[in-house]
Design a protein around this motif. Structure first.
Motif, PDB file in Angstrom:
ATOM      1  N   LEU A   7      -3.060   8.493   5.674  1.00 51.08           N
ATOM      2  CA  LEU A   7      -1.999   8.149   4.993  1.00 51.08           C
ATOM      3  C   LEU A   7      -1.078   7.272   5.867  1.00 51.08           C
ATOM      4  N   LEU A   8      -1.248   7.343   7.274  1.00 55.82           N
ATOM      5  CA  LEU A   8      -0.222   6.507   7.981  1.00 55.82           C
ATOM      6  C   LEU A   8      -1.018   5.155   8.074  1.00 55.82           C
ATOM      7  N   THR A   9      -2.183   4.919   7.851  1.00 54.98           N
ATOM      8  CA  THR A   9      -2.824   3.470   7.771  1.00 54.98           C
ATOM      9  C   THR A   9      -2.996   2.882   6.730  1.00 54.98           C
ATOM     10  N   LEU A  10      -2.601   3.574   5.358  1.00 53.39           N
ATOM     11  CA  LEU A  10      -2.950   3.118   4.111  1.00 53.39           C
ATOM     12  C   LEU A  10      -2.243   1.668   3.789  1.00 53.39           C
ATOM     13  N   PRO A  11      -0.946   1.482   4.402  1.00 58.76           N
ATOM     14  CA  PRO A  11      -0.527   0.016   4.178  1.00 58.76           C
ATOM     15  C   PRO A  11      -1.401  -1.235   4.648  1.00 58.76           C
ATOM     16  N   TYR A  12      -2.256  -0.569   5.551  1.00 60.49           N
ATOM     17  CA  TYR A  12      -3.015  -1.643   6.033  1.00 60.49           C
ATOM     18  C   TYR A  12      -4.558  -1.705   5.479  1.00 60.49           C
ATOM     19  N   ALA A  13      -4.580  -1.183   4.430  1.00 61.95           N
ATOM     20  CA  ALA A  13      -5.841  -1.002   3.772  1.00 61.95           C
ATOM     21  C   ALA A  13      -6.333  -2.168   3.039  1.00 61.95           C
ATOM     22  N   PRO A  14      -5.359  -3.258   2.439  1.00 62.96           N
ATOM     23  CA  PRO A  14      -5.651  -4.496   1.995  1.00 62.96           C
ATOM     24  C   PRO A  14      -6.093  -5.416   3.157  1.00 62.96           C
ATOM     25  N   VAL A  15      -5.316  -5.249   4.214  1.00 65.80           N
ATOM     26  CA  VAL A  15      -5.789  -6.170   5.561  1.00 65.80           C
ATOM     27  C   VAL A  15      -7.298  -5.907   5.875  1.00 65.80           C
ATOM     28  N   ARG A  16      -7.401  -4.440   5.947  1.00 70.01           N
ATOM     29  CA  ARG A  16      -8.985  -4.181   6.330  1.00 70.01           C
ATOM     30  C   ARG A  16     -10.043  -4.790   5.323  1.00 70.01           C
ATOM     31  N   GLY A  17      -9.583  -4.671   4.058  1.00 76.00           N
ATOM     32  CA  GLY A  17     -10.627  -5.210   2.959  1.00 76.00           C
ATOM     33  C   GLY A  17     -10.854  -6.389   3.218  1.00 76.00           C
ATOM     34  N   LEU A  18      -9.767  -7.232   3.272  1.00 77.13           N
ATOM     35  CA  LEU A  18      -9.786  -8.688   3.233  1.00 77.13           C
ATOM     36  C   LEU A  18     -10.603  -9.283   4.554  1.00 77.13           C
ATOM     37  N   THR A  19     -10.187  -8.529   5.672  1.00 72.46           N
ATOM     38  CA  THR A  19     -11.198  -8.797   6.729  1.00 72.46           C
ATOM     39  C   THR A  19     -12.764  -8.621   6.572  1.00 72.46           C
ATOM     40  N   SER A  20     -12.802  -7.554   6.183  1.00 67.17           N
ATOM     41  CA  SER A  20     -14.407  -7.037   5.539  1.00 67.17           C
ATOM     42  C   SER A  20     -14.902  -8.272   4.900  1.00 67.17           C
ATOM     43  N   VAL A  21     -14.103  -8.835   3.831  1.00 67.84           N
ATOM     44  CA  VAL A  21     -14.738  -9.760   2.862  1.00 67.84           C
ATOM     45  C   VAL A  21     -14.811 -11.014   3.732  1.00 67.84           C
ATOM     46  N   VAL A  22     -14.105 -11.442   4.446  1.00 66.39           N
ATOM     47  CA  VAL A  22     -13.908 -12.757   5.225  1.00 66.39           C
ATOM     48  C   VAL A  22     -15.326 -12.468   5.908  1.00 66.39           C
ATOM     49  N   LYS A  23     -15.510 -11.532   6.807  1.00 64.70           N
ATOM     50  CA  LYS A  23     -16.729 -11.315   7.581  1.00 64.70           C
ATOM     51  C   LYS A  23     -17.969 -11.448   6.445  1.00 64.70           C
TER      52      LYS A  23
END
Length: 112
Positions: A7-23
């Motif tokens: 729940l605390l890191t939920l706002p960063y989920a789009p950033v993590r997803g975008l980082t994965s796609v870029v990799k």
């Protein structure tokens, strides 16, 4: 605890997803860039264009040199070779161990 952390890191989920796609995209681009089939195709295209008179022999030589430079010098100019997965029989170099009393430093200075 895991639910609270999620729940605390939920706002960063789009950033993590975008980082994965870029990799994934970067890995695929590197794979295509160093694929022997693609390199051979590029060299054949340069030869075809030179034979058809679309480019001069000097331009063909420059193009071939660029392809070969790309193979020998990885993108980014780091001086490292392209990363390859460690296959069977390939191990990473062993880590140096240092003693707590500094003997490794003394031995290295003495040439042992």
């Amino acid at each position: 605890m895991d639910i609270l952390w999620a729940l605390l890191t939920l706002p960063y989920a789009p950033v993590r997803g975008l980082t994965s796609v870029v990799k994934v995209i970067a890995r695929e681009a590197e794979t295509r860039q160093y694929n022997p089939v693609n390199i051979r195709h590029e060299l054949e295209e340069l030869d075809r264009a030179a034979a058809a008179g679309d480019i001069t022999p000097e331009e063909r030589d420059r193009g071939q040199q660029q392809v070969l430079d790309r193979l020998t010098t990885p993108a980014g100019g780091t001086g490292r070779t392209p990363s390859r997965p460690a296959g069977p029989g390939r191990r990473p170099p062993p880590a140096r161990r240092r003693s707590t009393d500094g003997r490794a430093d003394q031995d290295r200075r003495r040439g042992r």
